[in-house]
Scaffold this active site. Structure first.
Site, PDB file in Angstrom:
ATOM      1  N   GLY A 254       3.278  10.834  19.664  1.00 19.53           N
ATOM      2  CA  GLY A 254       2.268  10.895  19.238  1.00 19.53           C
ATOM      3  C   GLY A 254       2.362  11.534  17.690  1.00 19.53           C
ATOM      4  O   GLY A 254       1.774  11.858  16.768  1.00 19.53           O
TER       5      GLY A 254
ATOM      6  N   ASN B 290       2.970   9.409  15.156  1.00 18.06           N
ATOM      7  CA  ASN B 290       1.899   8.916  14.710  1.00 18.06           C
ATOM      8  C   ASN B 290       0.742   9.564  13.688  1.00 18.06           C
ATOM      9  O   ASN B 290       0.547   9.151  12.750  1.00 18.06           O
ATOM     10  CB  ASN B 290       1.981   7.018  14.879  1.00 18.06           C
ATOM     11  CG  ASN B 290       3.560   6.572  14.475  1.00 18.06           C
ATOM     12  OD1 ASN B 290       3.621   6.653  13.018  1.00 18.06           O
ATOM     13  ND2 ASN B 290       4.132   6.057  15.258  1.00 18.06           N
TER      14      ASN B 290
ATOM     15  N   ARG C 128      -7.113  -5.112  36.863  1.00 19.77           N
ATOM     16  CA  ARG C 128      -6.488  -4.942  35.524  1.00 19.77           C
ATOM     17  C   ARG C 128      -7.791  -5.232  34.566  1.00 19.77           C
ATOM     18  O   ARG C 128      -7.995  -4.669  33.555  1.00 19.77           O
ATOM     19  CB  ARG C 128      -5.027  -5.398  34.901  1.00 19.77           C
ATOM     20  CG  ARG C 128      -5.152  -5.708  33.549  1.00 19.77           C
ATOM     21  CD  ARG C 128      -4.841  -4.000  32.789  1.00 19.77           C
ATOM     22  NE  ARG C 128      -4.004  -3.489  32.915  1.00 19.77           N
ATOM     23  CZ  ARG C 128      -2.847  -2.952  31.741  1.00 19.77           C
ATOM     24  NH1 ARG C 128      -3.173  -3.660  30.521  1.00 19.77           N
ATOM     25  NH2 ARG C 128      -1.803  -2.703  32.695  1.00 19.77           N
TER      26      ARG C 128
ATOM     27  N   ASN D 227      -2.037  -2.026  14.695  1.00 17.82           N
ATOM     28  CA  ASN D 227      -1.191  -1.005  15.175  1.00 17.82           C
ATOM     29  C   ASN D 227       0.059  -1.131  14.810  1.00 17.82           C
ATOM     30  O   ASN D 227       0.620  -1.759  13.341  1.00 17.82           O
ATOM     31  CB  ASN D 227      -0.682  -2.584  16.554  1.00 17.82           C
ATOM     32  CG  ASN D 227       0.658  -1.782  17.182  1.00 17.82           C
ATOM     33  OD1 ASN D 227       0.517  -0.958  17.638  1.00 17.82           O
ATOM     34  ND2 ASN D 227       1.229  -3.187  16.840  1.00 17.82           N
TER      35      ASN D 227
ATOM     36  N   HIS E 260       3.958  -1.128  14.282  1.00 11.80           N
ATOM     37  CA  HIS E 260       5.034  -1.700  15.337  1.00 11.80           C
ATOM     38  C   HIS E 260       6.362  -1.758  14.522  1.00 11.80           C
ATOM     39  O   HIS E 260       6.772  -1.172  13.306  1.00 11.80           O
ATOM     40  CB  HIS E 260       5.217  -2.781  16.064  1.00 11.80           C
ATOM     41  CG  HIS E 260       6.325  -3.753  16.385  1.00 11.80           C
ATOM     42  ND1 HIS E 260       5.950  -4.310  18.270  1.00 11.80           N
ATOM     43  CD2 HIS E 260       7.581  -4.527  16.525  1.00 11.80           C
ATOM     44  CE1 HIS E 260       7.466  -4.137  18.114  1.00 11.80           C
ATOM     45  NE2 HIS E 260       8.160  -4.643  17.218  1.00 11.80           N
TER      46      HIS E 260
ATOM     47  N   GLU F 230      -5.520 -11.049  19.992  1.00 12.01           N
ATOM     48  CA  GLU F 230      -4.905 -11.603  21.323  1.00 12.01           C
ATOM     49  C   GLU F 230      -4.415 -11.332  21.487  1.00 12.01           C
ATOM     50  O   GLU F 230      -3.622 -10.857  22.641  1.00 12.01           O
ATOM     51  CB  GLU F 230      -6.344 -12.278  21.937  1.00 12.01           C
ATOM     52  CG  GLU F 230      -6.178 -14.262  21.468  1.00 12.01           C
ATOM     53  CD  GLU F 230      -6.932 -14.356  20.103  1.00 12.01           C
ATOM     54  OE1 GLU F 230      -7.096 -13.060  19.213  1.00 12.01           O
ATOM     55  OE2 GLU F 230      -5.774 -14.987  19.618  1.00 12.01           O
ATOM     56  N   GLY F 231      -3.065 -11.450  20.844  1.00 12.06           N
ATOM     57  CA  GLY F 231      -2.171 -12.199  20.921  1.00 12.06           C
ATOM     58  C   GLY F 231      -0.906 -10.725  20.771  1.00 12.06           C
ATOM     59  O   GLY F 231      -1.605 -10.012  21.070  1.00 12.06           O
TER      60      GLY F 231
ATOM     61  N   ASP G 139       1.529  -8.930  19.061  1.00 14.17           N
ATOM     62  CA  ASP G 139       1.902  -8.564  17.613  1.00 14.17           C
ATOM     63  C   ASP G 139       2.040  -9.615  17.020  1.00 14.17           C
ATOM     64  O   ASP G 139       2.708  -9.941  15.770  1.00 14.17           O
ATOM     65  CB  ASP G 139       3.960  -7.863  18.304  1.00 14.17           C
ATOM     66  CG  ASP G 139       3.779  -6.827  18.797  1.00 14.17           C
ATOM     67  OD1 ASP G 139       2.881  -5.610  18.566  1.00 14.17           O
ATOM     68  OD2 ASP G 139       4.782  -6.523  19.350  1.00 14.17           O
TER      69      ASP G 139
HETATM   70  C1  GAR Z   1       6.601   4.281  17.508  1.00 14.08           C
HETATM   71  O1  GAR Z   1       7.728   4.354  16.507  1.00 14.08           O
HETATM   72  C2  GAR Z   1       5.859   2.970  17.472  1.00 14.08           C
HETATM   73  O2  GAR Z   1       5.834   2.151  16.234  1.00 14.08           O
HETATM   74  C3  GAR Z   1       6.195   2.459  18.617  1.00 14.08           C
HETATM   75  O3  GAR Z   1       5.968   3.355  19.381  1.00 14.08           O
HETATM   76  C4  GAR Z   1       7.010   4.463  19.749  1.00 14.08           C
HETATM   77  C5  GAR Z   1       5.672   5.183  19.410  1.00 14.08           C
HETATM   78  O4  GAR Z   1       6.295   7.084  19.046  1.00 14.08           O
HETATM   79  N1  GAR Z   1       5.144   1.168  18.943  1.00 14.08           N
HETATM   80  C6  GAR Z   1       5.222   0.072  19.788  1.00 14.08           C
HETATM   81  O5  GAR Z   1       6.570  -0.193  20.017  1.00 14.08           O
HETATM   82  C7  GAR Z   1       4.053  -0.522  20.441  1.00 14.08           C
HETATM   83  N2  GAR Z   1       4.551  -2.371  19.752  1.00 14.08           N
HETATM   84  P1  GAR Z   1       4.801   8.494  18.841  1.00 14.08           P
HETATM   85  O6  GAR Z   1       3.933   8.488  19.621  1.00 14.08           O
HETATM   86  O7  GAR Z   1       5.438   9.068  18.646  1.00 14.08           O
HETATM   87  O8  GAR Z   1       3.771   7.605  17.374  1.00 14.08           O
END
Ligand code: GAR
Length: 207
Positions: free
Chosen positions: A12, A14, A66, A108, A110, A148-149, A151
């Protein structure tokens, strides 16, 4: 006020960057109304609790299949009625019924320069492992709208980060977070909250 729900799976950091940005006024017109985690042990839930933000745990593992999870997750999101859903390290695929109901309202982060190192199987540390294996000299992060894809949605912003000699996946991950993710994601939220981003015909324009 932009009613915002943040979805998380792990540390967490971010989420923390978003909460700090709301506190210090870097993000305005935004209220974080809930944090949803698929992982009951996520440190992100503690960070939400420290900010008196309701934390909700919903894991596919707690449902018969799911499809049942997808319905419950979408139903919960509809109850929360957010203007924006932020995936901040959320490692569960967003159900199609949710991308349809919240079209143009899900973003999102990435940890690569999409379309490099993205799609099914590319998440978290794995992205940086693959970037180092390939020997790229520049990587970075991307904020994008979610469709829906996997990334694949329209790109909002990207920031490049240099790979350095002797980087480990962990060191690179941290640099990408510090130099790109924790800046890009709060800025995108603030831009959306203040109507500076326009999504038209699958492209993002900065007002
Ligand atoms: C981050 O680096 C984010 O970009 C990545 O997971 C990490 C989460 O860190 N997300 C992905 O890979 C999504 N495909 P955090 O929980 O410390 O924010």
């Amino acid at each position: 006020m932009l009613r915002t729900v943040v979805c998380v799976s792990g540390g967490g950091t971010n989420l923390q960057a978003i909460l700090d940005a709301v506190d210090n006024g870097t993000i305005t017109n935004t209220e974080i109304v809930a944090v949803i985690s698929n992982n009951p042990g996520a440190k992100a839930l503690e960070r939400a609790a420290n900010h008196n933000i309701p934390g909700i745990c919903m894991s596919p593992k707690d449902y018969a299949d799911r499809e049942t999870f997808n319905e419950a997750f979408t139903q919960k999101m509809c109850e929360l009625a957010p203007d924006l859903i932020v995936l901040a390290g959320f490692l569960v695929k967003i159900p199609e019924q949710m991308t349809a109901k919240f079209s143009g309202k899900i973003v999102n982060i990435h940890p690569s320069l999409i379309p490099a190192f993205c799609g099914v199987g590319y998440y978290g540390l794995k992205v940086h492992e693959e970037a180092l294996k390939r020997g790229v000299k520049v990587t970075g992060a991307t904020v994008h709208f979610v469709n829906e894809g996997m990334d694949e949605g329209p790109i909002i912003a990207q920031k490049a980060v240099m790979v350095e000699d002797n980087d480990t996946p962990e060191i690179l991950q941290r640099r990408v977070m510090e130099q790109a993710e924790w800046i890009l994601l709060p800025k995108a939220i603030d831009d959306i909250a203040n109507n500076r981003l326009i999504l038209k015909d699958g492209h993002v324009y900065q007002a």
